[in-house]
Design a protein around this motif. Structure first.
Motif, PDB file in Angstrom:
ATOM      1  N   LYS A 118       0.821  -1.210   0.000  1.00  0.00           N
ATOM      2  CA  LYS A 118       0.000   0.000   0.000  1.00  0.00           C
ATOM      3  C   LYS A 118       0.856   1.262   0.000  1.00  0.00           C
ATOM      4  CE  LYS A 118      -4.350  -1.531   1.993  1.00  0.00           C
ATOM      5  NZ  LYS A 118      -5.289  -1.385   3.105  1.00  0.00           N
ATOM      6  N   THR A 119       1.972   1.222   0.717  1.00  0.00           N
ATOM      7  CA  THR A 119       2.882   2.373   0.728  1.00  0.00           C
ATOM      8  C   THR A 119       3.441   2.606  -0.667  1.00  0.00           C
ATOM      9  OG1 THR A 119       3.467   1.938   3.027  1.00  0.00           O
ATOM     10  CG2 THR A 119       4.967   3.326   1.771  1.00  0.00           C
ATOM     11  N   ALA A 120       3.844   1.532  -1.334  1.00  0.00           N
ATOM     12  CA  ALA A 120       4.400   1.659  -2.682  1.00  0.00           C
ATOM     13  C   ALA A 120       3.361   2.223  -3.649  1.00  0.00           C
ATOM     14  CB  ALA A 120       4.898   0.300  -3.169  1.00  0.00           C
ATOM     15  N   GLN A 121       2.150   1.713  -3.566  1.00  0.00           N
ATOM     16  CA  GLN A 121       1.109   2.199  -4.465  1.00  0.00           C
ATOM     17  C   GLN A 121       0.690   3.629  -4.133  1.00  0.00           C
ATOM     18  OE1 GLN A 121      -1.836  -0.874  -4.049  1.00  0.00           O
ATOM     19  NE2 GLN A 121      -0.988  -2.077  -5.733  1.00  0.00           N
ATOM     20  N   ALA A 122       0.691   3.987  -2.873  1.00  0.00           N
ATOM     21  CA  ALA A 122       0.315   5.347  -2.481  1.00  0.00           C
ATOM     22  C   ALA A 122       1.331   6.366  -2.982  1.00  0.00           C
ATOM     23  CB  ALA A 122       0.186   5.440  -0.960  1.00  0.00           C
ATOM     24  N   GLN A 123       2.578   5.948  -3.106  1.00  0.00           N
ATOM     25  CA  GLN A 123       3.614   6.864  -3.589  1.00  0.00           C
ATOM     26  C   GLN A 123       3.702   6.890  -5.114  1.00  0.00           C
ATOM     27  OE1 GLN A 123       5.011   8.993  -1.567  1.00  0.00           O
ATOM     28  NE2 GLN A 123       3.775   8.012   0.016  1.00  0.00           N
ATOM     29  N   GLY A 124       2.892   6.063  -5.801  1.00  0.00           N
ATOM     30  CA  GLY A 124       2.843   6.127  -7.258  1.00  0.00           C
ATOM     31  C   GLY A 124       3.554   5.004  -7.978  1.00  0.00           C
TER      32      GLY A 124
END
Length: 138
Positions: A118-124
């Motif tokens: 989720k962190t990776a996806q939230a950062q783009g």
């Protein structure tokens, strides 16, 4: 079989008049409908650019390892959750984006792995995958 009325023998000719009538009707129908099936819409197709395009250099994938106690590693370097978030945001700005490979222990809770994804996806980050060991097929 049809019998003639005069000679008493069997008629050997087939009456083809109904067959010709049906074939002529079908021919007329197809002659009328065939021009209607072709569309005469003019479409401007894009022009091809034949100049040589430079292929972007392939970027090596990023490996994020997650231990069962929640310790995070970025390409074998220990990082905190805040450092991981900032590194993801930096890598997301690159063109082309590198792929993120998430490796986790068997005993790692899914919640921890989910937080990393989720962190990776939230950062783009668009390409996030998982690394597993291949099944030996016992």
């Amino acid at each position: 079989m049809a019998f003639s009325s005069g000679g008493g023998g069997a008629m050997s000719d087939i009456n083809v008049t109904p067959l010709v009538d049906v074939m002529l009707v079908l021919l007329i129908i197809f002659m009328i409908t065939a021009p209607l099936m072709t569309h005469k819409v003019k479409v401007e197709l894009p022009k091809a650019n034949l100049e040589e395009k430079q292929e972007p250099l392939p970027t090596p994938p990023i490996t994020v390892a997650v231990l069962d106690d929640g310790t995070l590693f970025w390409n074998d370097e220990e990082v905190t959750a805040d450092m991981l978030e900032s590194r993801f945001s930096v890598e997301a700005q690159k063109t082309p984006q590198p792929q993120v490979n998430v490796r986790a222990d068997e005993t790692t809770r899914y919640r921890i792995v989910n937080d990393v994804v989720k962190t990776a996806q939230a950062q783009g980050m668009r390409k996030v995958g998982f690394v597993t060991t291949p099944d030996r097929g016992n």
